[in-house]
Design an enzyme around this catalytic site. Sequence first.
Site, mmCIF file in Angstrom:
data_model
loop_
_atom_site.group_PDB
_atom_site.id
_atom_site.type_symbol
_atom_site.label_atom_id
_atom_site.label_comp_id
_atom_site.label_asym_id
_atom_site.label_seq_id
_atom_site.Cartn_x
_atom_site.Cartn_y
_atom_site.Cartn_z
ATOM 1 C CE LYS A 216 -1.568 2.922 2.862
ATOM 2 N NZ LYS A 216 -1.630 4.116 2.008
ATOM 3 C CB CYS B 274 13.311 9.368 7.581
ATOM 4 S SG CYS B 274 14.334 8.396 6.492
ATOM 5 C CD GLU C 265 10.174 12.814 11.129
ATOM 6 O OE1 GLU C 265 9.087 12.314 11.436
ATOM 7 O OE2 GLU C 265 11.025 12.225 10.440
HETATM 8 P P1 NAD Z 1 2.465 8.500 7.608
HETATM 9 O O1 NAD Z 1 2.740 7.761 8.849
HETATM 10 O O2 NAD Z 1 1.432 9.544 7.616
HETATM 11 O O3 NAD Z 1 2.057 7.500 6.439
HETATM 12 C C1 NAD Z 1 2.889 6.426 6.059
HETATM 13 C C2 NAD Z 1 2.023 5.369 5.436
HETATM 14 O O4 NAD Z 1 1.186 4.824 6.455
HETATM 15 C C3 NAD Z 1 1.080 5.865 4.355
HETATM 16 O O5 NAD Z 1 0.995 4.906 3.340
HETATM 17 C C4 NAD Z 1 -0.241 5.999 5.093
HETATM 18 O O6 NAD Z 1 -1.353 5.898 4.260
HETATM 19 C C5 NAD Z 1 -0.159 4.829 6.036
HETATM 20 N N1 NAD Z 1 -0.998 4.918 7.230
HETATM 21 C C6 NAD Z 1 -1.461 6.010 7.867
HETATM 22 N N2 NAD Z 1 -2.212 5.665 8.935
HETATM 23 C C7 NAD Z 1 -2.214 4.317 8.983
HETATM 24 C C8 NAD Z 1 -2.819 3.353 9.857
HETATM 25 N N3 NAD Z 1 -3.572 3.714 10.885
HETATM 26 N N4 NAD Z 1 -2.593 2.054 9.616
HETATM 27 C C9 NAD Z 1 -1.827 1.654 8.582
HETATM 28 N N5 NAD Z 1 -1.261 2.517 7.708
HETATM 29 C C10 NAD Z 1 -1.441 3.838 7.912
HETATM 30 O O7 NAD Z 1 3.875 9.062 7.131
HETATM 31 P P2 NAD Z 1 4.143 9.991 5.880
HETATM 32 O O8 NAD Z 1 3.671 11.346 6.269
HETATM 33 O O9 NAD Z 1 3.639 9.365 4.631
HETATM 34 O O10 NAD Z 1 5.729 9.932 5.802
HETATM 35 C C11 NAD Z 1 6.523 10.720 6.580
HETATM 36 C C12 NAD Z 1 7.088 9.926 7.749
HETATM 37 O O11 NAD Z 1 7.787 8.777 7.273
HETATM 38 C C13 NAD Z 1 8.097 10.712 8.524
HETATM 39 O O12 NAD Z 1 7.890 10.542 9.911
HETATM 40 C C14 NAD Z 1 9.424 10.083 8.116
HETATM 41 O O13 NAD Z 1 10.445 10.255 9.043
HETATM 42 C C15 NAD Z 1 9.047 8.675 7.923
HETATM 43 N N6 NAD Z 1 10.029 7.979 7.078
HETATM 44 C C16 NAD Z 1 10.929 7.133 7.660
HETATM 45 C C17 NAD Z 1 11.892 6.516 6.897
HETATM 46 C C18 NAD Z 1 12.917 5.596 7.517
HETATM 47 O O14 NAD Z 1 13.646 4.934 6.783
HETATM 48 N N7 NAD Z 1 13.013 5.499 8.824
HETATM 49 C C19 NAD Z 1 11.931 6.732 5.525
HETATM 50 C C20 NAD Z 1 11.006 7.592 4.956
HETATM 51 C C21 NAD Z 1 10.047 8.212 5.751
#
Ligand code: NAD
Length: 509
Positions: free
Chosen positions: A186, A300, A403
Site C-alpha cells: 500500500k 527521515c 520531526e
Molecule cells: P504516515 O505515517 O502519515 O504515512 C505512512 C504510510 O502509512 C502511508 O501509506 C499511510 O497511508 C499509512 N498509514 C497512515 N495511517 C495508517 C494506519 N492507521 N494504519 C496503517 N497505515 C497507515 O507518514 P508519511 O507522512 O507518509 O511519511 C513521513 C514519515 O515517514 C516521517 O515521519 C518520516 O520520518 C518517515 N520515514 C521514515 C523513513 C525511515 O527509513 N526510517 C523513511 C522515509 C520516511
Amino acid sequence: MANRTETQAERGHRTIHAGGEWLAASSGATRDILDPADAQPFAVVAEGDEKDTDRAVAAARRAFDAGEWPHAPVAERAALLRRVADLLVRDREELGLLESRDAGKTVEEGRVDIDCVADAFRYFADLVAGEALGRVVDAGSPDIHSVVVHEPVGVCAMITPWNYPLLQASWKIAPALAAGNTFVIKPSEITPLTTIALIDLLVEAGLPTGVANIVTGPGHTVGARLAEHPDVDLVSFTGGLVSGTKVAQAAAVTVKKVALELGGKNPNVVFADACETEEGFDTAVDQALNAAFIHSGQVCSAGGRLIIEESVRERFVAELARRAARIRLGRGTEEGVECGPLVSEQQRARTEDYVASALAEGAVVRCGGKRPEPSPERPESGYFYEPTVLDQCHREMRVVREEVFGPVLTVETFRTEDEAVALANDTEYGLAGAVWTADAGRARRVAGRLRHGTVWINDFHPYLPQAEWGGFGKSGVGRELGPAGLAEYRESKHVYQNLAPKPVRWFAG
Ligand code: NAD
C-alpha cells in the site's frame, strides 16, 4: 517503455493489482493525484478500501500457499530481481520524472532515486545468489545431521510513505522477493504512481501471478486492514511515529512479525576544528545545507538539528543562512531548480506551525521563515516554503524535539565534547547523525557514543545497500538493507535428522 505508458493510460483508475488483474476500487471511488508544484491533478487512481485489501491478501495468500515462487530456485529468484533492475534502468527517465512530479522533488533527485532502487534489486539478488542454503550445526554425534535453513515468512504487507515512494518500496519488495515471499503493498495515497509502475515491471520481468499485489488507498482503511489481517504474516511499515504505533498495535493481535522504519530528529554536530581551513569550513557549510534542505527537508534522516561549537557559530550560521537564501526554489521538473515544493498543503501548514511555535519560544529567523514570492517557476498554488534557518534554539523547543519534515534547520551550540554528545543523544528518536571534526580520535569517540542507527563522520546522507539502515529508540524496530534487511523476510527452521534412531527409554513401559 512506450507500451507501458499506453497500458497505464488505458488502465485509467484501475490501479489495484490483485491476483494478476488490474482493478478499479470495488466501491468505484477514485482519488486525484496532485502535482505539488501547482496543486493541479495530473493522474487518477483507485481509492481502495478494506474489501479491495481482502481481495489482494487472498491473492497473495494463494500464491504463497499453492504457487511456485516460494520454492523457486534461488538462482531463478536472483535472475528475476536482476531483470527488474535492468527494466528500471531502461525506464529511468520516465520513472524519475514521474517521481519528481508526484513527490515534488527535482528531476535529478528522481533519477538518483531510480538508480538507488535498481541498486537495491541488484544487491538482494547478489546476496541470495551467493549464500549457502543452510548452516550445519554440530550436534555432537556423527549420527545426527542438524541444519538451520531459511524459509520465506509468507504473505508480507508493506506500507510506505510519500517522501521516497519507490525507494522505500524497493527496500521491502526486493528482499521480500529474494526470500521467496508474496506481498501486498500500500503506497502513500498521495504518491502511488511509481509503485504502480513497479508492479508492471515485476510482471514484465516474469514474476508469477499473485506474487505482487498493490492496493491504492488511505492508511486508515487499506493500511489498517493490512496490519490487522489474519492472513498476513508480516507487516513492514515506513512512515511516521503515530501511524507506526497504530500498525504495531493492530499487528500484535495476530502476532505478526513487524518491521517499523519511523521518523528521525537527526543531529549534525560540527566541531570548530572542522572549520579551521577555508576548505574545511566550506565543506561543512555545504554539507549542512545538503543535510537539512535536500528534498525540502522531507527526509527521515534530514540533518535538521545543527549542533555547533560556540566559537565558530556566528561565522558558520551567517554563511549557512546566506547560502540557504540563494537556494533556487521551483517546480522540480524545471531544469536548474534546486528545491521543489513540499508534498502537500498539510505538510506546508505543519512546517509553518513549527516555525511559528519556535518564534514564540524565542528562536531567531536567520533566513526564510515564510512562503516565497510566486513566480512563473513557483506558482502561488504550489506548496512552496523557503529554506529556513532558526538560530538561538534549545532542546526544550518543540521544533528541536519533534520531526518537522520540512525545510527548517535549528541551531544549538555547545562548548565541550560531552555537551555535544549529550545534545545529539537528547532525542526520543535515533535514526541518523553526523560529526564533523579534523581530529580522528574525537571522530571515533563521538561516533561510538551517538545512539543513532547510522553515524556519518565528515559526511551526511550517504547510505549503502550493503549496510543496515534503521533506528534506535522510537525511530523503529528492525533494519532494512544489508543482510539484516533480508533476514526480516525470513523464518529460520532447524531441521534435526537422526540417522540412527533408537528408543530413548525415558518411560519404563
Ligand atoms: P504516515 O505515517 O502519515 O504515512 C505512512 C504510510 O502509512 C502511508 O501509506 C499511510 O497511508 C499509512 N498509514 C497512515 N495511517 C495508517 C494506519 N492507521 N494504519 C496503517 N497505515 C497507515 O507518514 P508519511 O507522512 O507518509 O511519511 C513521513 C514519515 O515517514 C516521517 O515521519 C518520516 O520520518 C518517515 N520515514 C521514515 C523513513 C525511515 O527509513 N526510517 C523513511 C522515509 C520516511
